[in-house]
Design a protein around this motif. Structure first.
Motif, PDB file in Angstrom:
ATOM      1  N   GLY A 227      -7.549 -13.823   2.950  1.00 29.03           N
ATOM      2  CA  GLY A 227      -6.544 -13.632   1.915  1.00 29.03           C
ATOM      3  C   GLY A 227      -6.770 -12.352   1.127  1.00 29.03           C
ATOM      4  O   GLY A 227      -5.826 -11.627   0.791  1.00 29.03           O
ATOM      5  N   GLU A 228      -8.053 -12.073   0.824  1.00 23.75           N
ATOM      6  CA  GLU A 228      -8.375 -10.840   0.099  1.00 23.75           C
ATOM      7  C   GLU A 228      -8.070  -9.621   0.956  1.00 23.75           C
ATOM      8  O   GLU A 228      -7.563  -8.606   0.466  1.00 23.75           O
ATOM      9  N   LEU A 229      -8.383  -9.717   2.247  1.00 22.59           N
ATOM     10  CA  LEU A 229      -8.075  -8.615   3.158  1.00 22.59           C
ATOM     11  C   LEU A 229      -6.566  -8.393   3.232  1.00 22.59           C
ATOM     12  O   LEU A 229      -6.095  -7.251   3.229  1.00 22.59           O
ATOM     13  N   ALA A 230      -5.818  -9.492   3.298  1.00 22.51           N
ATOM     14  CA  ALA A 230      -4.366  -9.381   3.384  1.00 22.51           C
ATOM     15  C   ALA A 230      -3.790  -8.738   2.119  1.00 22.51           C
ATOM     16  O   ALA A 230      -2.874  -7.911   2.193  1.00 22.51           O
ATOM     17  N   ARG A 231      -4.322  -9.104   0.957  1.00 21.10           N
ATOM     18  CA  ARG A 231      -3.838  -8.494  -0.289  1.00 21.10           C
ATOM     19  C   ARG A 231      -4.150  -7.006  -0.332  1.00 21.10           C
ATOM     20  O   ARG A 231      -3.334  -6.195  -0.791  1.00 21.10           O
ATOM     21  N   ALA A 232      -5.340  -6.642   0.151  1.00 23.90           N
ATOM     22  CA  ALA A 232      -5.702  -5.221   0.186  1.00 23.90           C
ATOM     23  C   ALA A 232      -4.765  -4.463   1.125  1.00 23.90           C
ATOM     24  O   ALA A 232      -4.357  -3.332   0.830  1.00 23.90           O
ATOM     25  N   LEU A 233      -4.413  -5.081   2.234  1.00 25.86           N
ATOM     26  CA  LEU A 233      -3.516  -4.435   3.189  1.00 25.86           C
ATOM     27  C   LEU A 233      -2.112  -4.300   2.613  1.00 25.86           C
ATOM     28  O   LEU A 233      -1.425  -3.302   2.848  1.00 25.86           O
TER      29      LEU A 233
END
Length: 244
Positions: A227-233
């Motif tokens: 989820g954190e990776l997706a938000r960063a993307l």
């Protein structure tokens, strides 16, 4: 089961885990600390989750060390097969285990699905508690493993016992909050992951399944939640562009 030698059994570390659990503010924190401890104490384990089954048989994952654990639970629920489901249906100090998920005939659909997410081995043990309201399992997944050593089983049993005791002491309202919190987190995470998948599909010309596989693989490689990776993307769409 007891470990074969004292050297294999992390008694001091488990004592420290017990001390930390006694300081936990609520049952959700206890469950998360149990999963974190399993991840830290068992060499070669890549993903740990704690799965609970509600009165209608639905799975939810209130504690996990990597977002792919929710995908594994969702896959098992959708296919109606898998080690967590099997473990949650039994009682006592027992295990459901495999070191070849892709070829394990017990789960002809789930096994290859888990292998497709990069996980080849599992060790699941039920939460030993009274009544179906606490049915669940502590699950250890590994990318590569030839066997599950006796010491690993011993550590897993102790940690599962801590989780079961914490659940047994909660009120119905607290158990409902676990499900509610997990559902809200899953919905929020699913929305942003869907957005990130769309970005990857557009920028790389890949399918939705390929986009999710890339997110999952990168999440594990970087040791951050998907989820954190997706938000960063979502904030920086070029973040996962291939090098020129």
């Amino acid at each position: 089961m007891a470990p074969e030698t004292d050297d294999e059994f992390p008694a001091a570390e488990l004592s420290e885990v017990t001390r930390l659990l006694l300081k936990a503010a609520n049952v959700a924190e206890v469950l998360q600390r149990v999963t974190d401890a399993a991840r830290a104490l068992v060499p070669g384990v890549d993903v740990v989750s704690l799965t609970l089954r509600d009165g209608r048989g639905r799975l939810h994952t209130p504690a996990l060390t990597a977002p792919v654990a929710e995908e594994l639970d969702a896959l098992q629920e959708r296919l109606a097969e898998g080690p967590c489901l099997d473990a949650a249906l039994i009682s006592g100090a027992s295990f459901v285990e495999s070191t070849d998920l892709a070829g394990d005939g017990r789960w002809p659909a789930f096994g290859p699905g888990a292998a497709g997410l990069g996980l080849t081995a599992v060790l699941a043990t039920p939460l030993v508690a009274e009544g179906d309201e606490h049915a669940g399992a502590l699950n250890l997944y590994a990318r590569h493993r030839d066997m599950w050593e006796p010491a690993v089983r011993g550590v897993t049993l102790i940690l599962a016992g801590h989780a079961a005791l914490a659940l047994a002491g909660t009120r119905a309202r607290d158990r409902a909050a676990l499900t509610e919190t997990n559902l809200r987190r899953a919905i929020d995470s699913r929305d942003v992951i869907g957005q990130a998948k769309g970005i990857l599909m557009a920028r790389r010309g890949i399918t939705a399944d390929q986009a999710f596989a890339l997110l999952s693989r990168t999440s594990q490689d970087l040791n951050i939640k998907i989820g954190e990776l997706a938000r960063a993307l979502a904030d920086r769409p070029e973040a996962l562009d291939p090098p020129r």
